[in-house]
Write an enzyme that holds these catalytic residues in place. Sequence first.
Site, PDB file in Angstrom:
ATOM      1  N   GLY A   1       0.930  -1.149  -0.005  1.00  0.00           N
ATOM      2  CA  GLY A   1       0.009  -0.069  -0.047  1.00  0.00           C
ATOM      3  C   GLY A   1       0.856   1.318  -0.007  1.00  0.00           C
ATOM      4  N   CYS A   2       0.277   2.588  -0.249  1.00  0.00           N
ATOM      5  CA  CYS A   2       0.816   3.613  -0.400  1.00  0.00           C
ATOM      6  C   CYS A   2       1.439   4.068   1.031  1.00  0.00           C
ATOM      7  CB  CYS A   2       0.073   4.891  -1.080  1.00  0.00           C
ATOM      8  SG  CYS A   2      -0.552   4.552  -2.682  1.00  0.00           S
TER       9      CYS A   2
END
Length: 136
Positions: A1-2
């Site tokens: 994920g970011c």
Amino acid sequence: GCYPTGAIALVRPLVDAGMLAPDHPVTVNAVSGYSGGGKSMIESYEVSNTAPAFELYALGLEHKHIPELMAYGRLERRPIFVPSVGNFKQGMLVSIPLHLDTLPGSPSVKQLEEALAAHYQDSSQVRVVTDAAAKL
């Protein structure tokens, strides 16, 4: 994920350099744009205008990306992760405050910058901006 990608990019080079102990208590503060929140969040910002200008979430300290952050950041202690969303579509700011005197060897800001710069020196995707350069 970011979120974990941003945090790992900051933590892992310092762990690998021995400047941040894997069991050091780490706090990750992060704010992202609303587009990462999916269809309903985008609608609340762009269509119904019901979303707040800024909002903290996952305050139960059980965010789904913590295991990823620990594994790839080589952290042994569960970090405190404080994610938030701002009223902007895209972008992210991740910060990890550190008390330098609690780190091995009590490194200076310059030494941390040098460790990050050395880690990313051959990267075409990451540019390390030093404190001195940021003041220009």
